[in-house]
Design a protein around this motif. Structure first.
Motif, PDB file in Angstrom:
ATOM      1  N   VAL A 151      53.606  41.304  36.253  1.00  0.00           N
ATOM      2  CA  VAL A 151      53.658  42.699  36.709  1.00  0.00           C
ATOM      3  C   VAL A 151      52.468  43.503  36.200  1.00  0.00           C
ATOM      4  N   PRO A 152      52.092  43.406  34.923  1.00  0.00           N
ATOM      5  CA  PRO A 152      50.894  44.166  34.496  1.00  0.00           C
ATOM      6  C   PRO A 152      49.619  43.754  35.228  1.00  0.00           C
ATOM      7  N   VAL A 153      49.510  42.482  35.598  1.00  0.00           N
ATOM      8  CA  VAL A 153      48.320  42.029  36.330  1.00  0.00           C
ATOM      9  C   VAL A 153      48.222  42.741  37.672  1.00  0.00           C
ATOM     10  N   LEU A 154      49.346  42.798  38.397  1.00  0.00           N
ATOM     11  CA  LEU A 154      49.339  43.490  39.688  1.00  0.00           C
ATOM     12  C   LEU A 154      49.104  44.989  39.517  1.00  0.00           C
ATOM     13  N   THR A 155      49.693  45.560  38.467  1.00  0.00           N
ATOM     14  CA  THR A 155      49.542  47.000  38.250  1.00  0.00           C
ATOM     15  C   THR A 155      48.091  47.367  37.961  1.00  0.00           C
ATOM     16  N   ARG A 156      47.442  46.581  37.104  1.00  0.00           N
ATOM     17  CA  ARG A 156      46.040  46.880  36.796  1.00  0.00           C
ATOM     18  C   ARG A 156      45.152  46.717  38.023  1.00  0.00           C
ATOM     19  N   GLU A 157      45.402  45.684  38.802  1.00  0.00           N
ATOM     20  CA  GLU A 157      44.588  45.463  39.983  1.00  0.00           C
ATOM     21  C   GLU A 157      44.804  46.573  41.012  1.00  0.00           C
ATOM     22  N   ALA A 187      44.504  38.071  42.317  1.00  0.00           N
ATOM     23  CA  ALA A 187      45.154  39.382  42.204  1.00  0.00           C
ATOM     24  C   ALA A 187      44.656  40.381  43.255  1.00  0.00           C
ATOM     25  N   PRO A 188      43.335  40.533  43.493  1.00  0.00           N
ATOM     26  CA  PRO A 188      42.926  41.482  44.550  1.00  0.00           C
ATOM     27  C   PRO A 188      43.478  41.130  45.914  1.00  0.00           C
ATOM     28  N   PHE A 189      43.521  39.844  46.223  1.00  0.00           N
ATOM     29  CA  PHE A 189      44.044  39.446  47.520  1.00  0.00           C
ATOM     30  C   PHE A 189      45.545  39.739  47.616  1.00  0.00           C
ATOM     31  N   THR A 244      42.104  49.286  42.606  1.00  0.00           N
ATOM     32  CA  THR A 244      41.877  49.259  44.055  1.00  0.00           C
ATOM     33  C   THR A 244      42.113  50.617  44.698  1.00  0.00           C
ATOM     34  N   PHE A 245      43.185  51.269  44.343  1.00  0.00           N
ATOM     35  CA  PHE A 245      43.563  52.511  45.008  1.00  0.00           C
ATOM     36  C   PHE A 245      42.943  53.707  44.284  1.00  0.00           C
ATOM     37  N   PRO A 246      42.716  54.798  45.005  1.00  0.00           N
ATOM     38  CA  PRO A 246      42.123  55.999  44.379  1.00  0.00           C
ATOM     39  C   PRO A 246      43.088  56.637  43.389  1.00  0.00           C
ATOM     40  N   GLY A 247      42.545  57.392  42.457  1.00  0.00           N
ATOM     41  CA  GLY A 247      43.362  57.988  41.426  1.00  0.00           C
ATOM     42  C   GLY A 247      43.797  59.400  41.698  1.00  0.00           C
TER      43      GLY A 247
END
Length: 953
Positions: A843-849, A805-807, A853-856
């Motif tokens: 989709v939830p897996v990508l969303t959580r990752e 997922a991170p990759f 990863t990105f700032p809030g």
């Protein structure tokens, strides 16, 4: 000399004067008179009828009181005769049904087979049935084809066979289309259209079909009669004149009409009718010979078409032989199902509303004539009146046709009170349904009805004239609600009356269901949708009702039993449930369910077994059956049987089309067993080992096969990697998976990405190498247009390799930042559609990752550096696995015995590599940590079968 000799001469003269071919026309007209003469001369009295005809029912009631026959022969499937005794427990209209799901002797594509014979109160057949069942000493005999013989004719007749194949239901439509019944006539807010589906795909048996065979004749009659459809023509020119005629006139006119349509009938239809007539006359002669009944004491009730029969077996004195075929081995089941006026109209091609108008005409004729009809004692919706006994002697046949055909109809008086009542009621009904109707519209409807009747040559408006006038004056140009004015007129004149089968006439399964649901405290025979509330925590005795409802939801069409609150799945039980129940409205489906077994548990087990052992069954189908059995039935034996079948089907499959569904179901089952039982069942272990070997074998082919999708390959890898630890513990060899991946040489970009993910999971490809390959493709202008397909493969790879997922987030970020718009924009909708249809759980897996990863916040975004750019992994040398480094590596190097013991446990040869740089202070810190906690190191060594060695700095 025949009593009809004068009429025969008049018709011959008319044919010679008006017909272009006097020879043919004269032959037809003279033949019609001969048919009437022959039928009237028969020793066994023939009563010709038209189905759902008030005039036929009125004449039947009169004749039965006059003749008092001892035997009534009825044109009805002979094997349906026992069902007639159950009509006392029903509310008309209902339909007699013969049903067969397991057929033997017919085309398998026809299954299931269904035959229905509807019964309404305004029919001559019901009068004959009620008379025979309520009069002591009277025998009622059904003499028509059995349902088996009916389909034997369908099998042998080519035209019927092709038509039957075209209408054959699909395998996933057991029995009949998934539709609900219509409203009751009292309810004005029901669904009108659904009543037409009450009979489903059944073959209809209509008693007395008088519809002409030639379309040209029908068109001619409608045009010159100034009517729109055949039902209106019949009502005006046959029904109304015959309602007040005597019995002799009625009988002769019906025979004449039946002979006319018989002579103009299509050859194929006529052959079928004649075969039925041979069968019926043979059965009647057999019964007369066996019972010793005098033919003069019997009455033969049949359609006017069959009454004018010309077959050689016609008559009780005929000695023409006829051989009745043996029935097939098909097992027929019988029952009563609710019917409705709209269902009868739809099945037999009658005009919409014609049966409702006939029912209203029947009630009016009874009031006008004073005739006491026959009714079954205790039947719902009917009132029994004491019959007027009368015994009249039979009179010889006289010519009543000449006078009937030459005398104009008596001018009827306008019933202003009835017409005004109709007009006021239709305006009131229209207002309830959203129309802006007023008193002026009611006056307009009355005047327009009279005007239309005069334009059509009628002395008084008929219900059909009233319908047309109401549509013209009220509907205008828009329909504000669900119902148009024509439908409102049908409701006003009688409605779509729907019958109901009583409790005593229901099959054992339906009775058992109603008994088991009795604790709910609801009247489930009502035709309204009822809400059931179950608090299973405070009322645990309702759990049995909940079990029945969940099984019915699985067995019955959607909408009959519908959960509003609560769910049931593997390991999941609700404490509160809410249900919408329409068992009274959709009673037909419950009746047909009773044909399959005695209890719902038995039927559910049969259906699950049938699905798992079907010729087109797959491993996914069997696993679904296992899940349903666990959730709804429980019990280990049947579940193990279905599980063994799933293993058998999986090993026999040569495609991987169902791999996603197999993976989803087996994961769910494994999680259930691990949470609820101490050990996995034997079939579950066998399924994992068989699936591991099976998918390893098919993996290289699936990678290269263009017909196998990326989703299927991802599911295979998900099974292999997700079940790997369990499969290896059960004796599988990991080398088989490594060989399968090494043999795969995909060409499609999505599958190439999947193969790279698989190699990453196996350790033959590092993340740095994978990142370098993706960066290289993004920098190659020739590969950039195809890069979105690689990215789609990486997204699908999250199924077998979740750690990717991170990759994937990293690659997607780089793609969005570097791909040109003409490549990126067409790909995005395709990616969203693919994820929504095939892998919504990713989709939830990508969303959580992405969230990690990105700032809030926006201020943090300015100073944010992508993690994949801040730390760069060193690129390892070709053919060499990089040596481990860091505190963990130093700790392991300081205690090689523990690592050697772990390697020996897994059957591996321990190979130590020198660290890239001296441990230094890190080594000393780790040694000090172990010295401070020697018990932990000793416990680890003992667990792995080694011995803790002293640590030296």
């Amino acid at each position: 000399m025949s009593a009809f000799e004068a009429l025969r001469g008049q018709l011959r003269d008319a044919a010679e004067r008006f017909a272009e071919a006097p020879g043919a026309a004269a032959e037809i007209l003279a033949g019609m008179v001969d048919d009437v003469d022959r039928a009237l001369a028969e020793e066994l009295e023939i009563f010709p009828v038209c189905h759902h005809s008030p005039s036929s029912a009125l004449a039947m009631a009169r004749r039965l009181r006059e003749k008092r026959p001892k035997v009534v022969y009825l044109e009805l499937c002979e094997d349906m005769r026992p069902l007639l005794d159950e009509l006392r427990n029903c509310k008309l209209p209902v339909a007699l049904q013969a049903f067969a799901s397991d057929i033997d002797g017919f085309d398998e594509e026809w299954a299931p087979l269904s035959v229905v014979a509807p019964i309404t109160e305004a029919s001559a057949e019901y009068q004959a049935i009620a008379y025979a069942l309520e009069t002591p000493g009277v025998e009622l005999v059904a003499v028509d084809w059995s349902t088996d013989h009916l389909f034997q004719w369908e099998e042998t007749d080519p035209a019927s066979r092709e038509d039957r194949k075209a209408k054959a239901p699909k395998a996933d439509q057991p029995g009949t289309p998934a539709a609900s019944a219509a409203e009751s006539p009292e309810a004005e807010d029901g669904d009108d259209a659904d009543g037409e589906a009450l009979h489903g795909d059944a073959v209809g048996i209509e008693l007395g079909d008088l519809r002409p065979g030639f379309a040209e004749l029908e068109e001619h009659l409608l045009r010159h009669g100034r009517v729109r459809h055949w039902s209106e023509w019949w009502d005006q020119y046959v029904e109304q004149p015959l309602s007040g005629a005597g019995y002799d006139a009625y009988r002769q006119v019906m025979l004449l009409v039946g002979s006319l349509f018989r002579r103009l009938r299509d050859t194929g239809d006529l052959a079928r009718s004649e075969e039925r007539e041979r069968y019926m006359w043979t059965r009647m002669r057999q019964h007369l010979a066996a019972s010793g009944t005098d033919p003069g004491d019997a009455l033969y009730v049949c359609g006017a078409l069959h009454a004018a029969s010309r077959v050689e077996q016609f008559g009780v004195r005929s000695d023409a032989p006829y051989e009745i075929a043996e029935p097939t081995k098909t097992r027929w089941l019988y029952g009563l199902i609710p019917s409705s006026h709209s269902a009868i109209e739809a099945q037999f091609g009658l005009a919409q509303g014609s049966v409702s108008i006939a029912a209203a005409t029947w009630q009016k004729a009874l009031r006008r004539s004073g005739v006491a009809p026959f009714r079954l004692a205790g039947q719902k919706g009917t009132s029994r009146r004491s019959p007027k006994a009368a015994q009249l002697a039979a009179t010889p046949a006289e010519d009543r046709l000449s006078g009937f055909l030459t005398t104009p109809p008596e001018p009827g008086e306008l019933d202003e009170e009835e017409l005004l009542t109709w007009a006021v009621d239709i305006v009131r009904l229209a207002r309830r349904n959203g129309y802006l109707a007023s008193t002026a519209d009611a006056i307009a409807v009355v005047e327009t009805s009279v005007l239309l009747a005069g334009m059509r040559g009628r002395n008084r408006p008929t219900p059909y004239d009233f319908q047309d006038a109401a549509v013209t004056c009220i509907e205008k140009d828009a329909v504000p609600g669900r119902r148009d004015v024509r439908r409102l007129c049908e409701i006003l004149l009688g409605g779509d009356r729907v019958g109901q089968v009583g409790y005593a006439a229901l099959p054992p399964l339906a009775q058992n269901v109603l008994d088991r649901l009795e604790p709910l405290g609801l009247d489930l025979t009502k035709r309204t949708v009822q809400r059931a509330l179950l608090d299973l925590r405070s009322e645990p005795h309702l759990r049995a009702c909940s079990d029945v409802l969940w099984m019915l939801r699985r067995l019955l069409p959607d909408g009959t039993v519908r959960p509003i609150m609560g769910s049931r799945a593997l390991g999941e039980r609700s404490v509160q449930e809410s249900w919408d129940l329409a068992l009274g409205r959709d009673q037909r489906w419950l009746v047909e369910l009773g044909y399959e077994g005695v209890t719902v548990e038995q039927v559910l087990e049969q259906r699950l077994r049938r699905a798992a052992w079907a010729p087109d069954a797959t491993a996914s189908t069997a696993l679904a059956a296992v899940e349903d059995a666990l959730v709804l039935l429980g019990g280990r034996r049947f579940v193990d049987e279905l599980g063994a079948r799933a293993v058998e089907l999986l090993s026999a499959e040569r495609t991987v089309d169902d791999a996603p569904d197999v993976l989803k179901r087996v994961r769910r089952l494994l999680a259930h067993y691990r949470a609820s039982e101490p050990e996995l069942p034997a079939w579950c272990k066998e399924f994992v080992t068989e699936g591991y070997a099976h998918y390893c074998t098919l993996l290289p082919t699936a990678f290269t096969d263009e017909e196998t999708g990326v989703r299927q390959v991802a599911a295979m890898l998900g099974f292999l990697f997700g079940m790997e630890s369990l499969a290896l513990s059960l004796g599988c060899d990991r080398a088989q998976l490594e060989i399968a991946v090494a043999q795969a040489h995909p060409e499609l970009p999505g599958k190439v990405a999947l193969m790279w993910a698989a190699r990453l999971q196996l350790g033959t490809l590092s993340r740095a190498e994978l990142r370098a390959r993706c960066d290289e493709m993004l920098g190659n202008p020739l590969v950039v247009p195809a890069f979105p397909r690689y990215l789609s493969g990486f997204v699908q790879a999250l199924e077998p390799v979740p750690m990717l997922a991170p990759f994937v987030v990293e690659v997607m970020s780089k793609a969005f930042g570097s791909l040109p718009d003409h490549v990126l924009l067409p790909w995005l909708p395709r990616l969203v559609t693919t994820l929504r249809e095939q892998a919504p759980e990713l989709v939830p897996v990508l969303t959580r990752e992405a969230g990690r990863t990105f700032p809030g916040s926006l201020p943090a975004l300015d100073a944010w550096t992508p993690p994949w750019e801040s730390v760069a992994e060193p690129k390892p040398a070709a053919g060499r696995v990089p040596a481990a480094s860091g505190p963990v590596a130093e700790l392991l190097a300081a205690h090689p015995a523990a690592c050697d013991a772990a390697a020996a446990l897994f059957g591996l040869e321990p190979v130590w590599q020198a660290p890239a740089e001296p441990a230094g202070a890190v080594h000393a810190e780790a040694s000090a940590l172990v010295e401070r906690h020697p018990d932990a190191a000793g416990a680890l060594a003992a667990l792995l079968g080694g011995r803790a060695a002293p640590v030296t700095g």
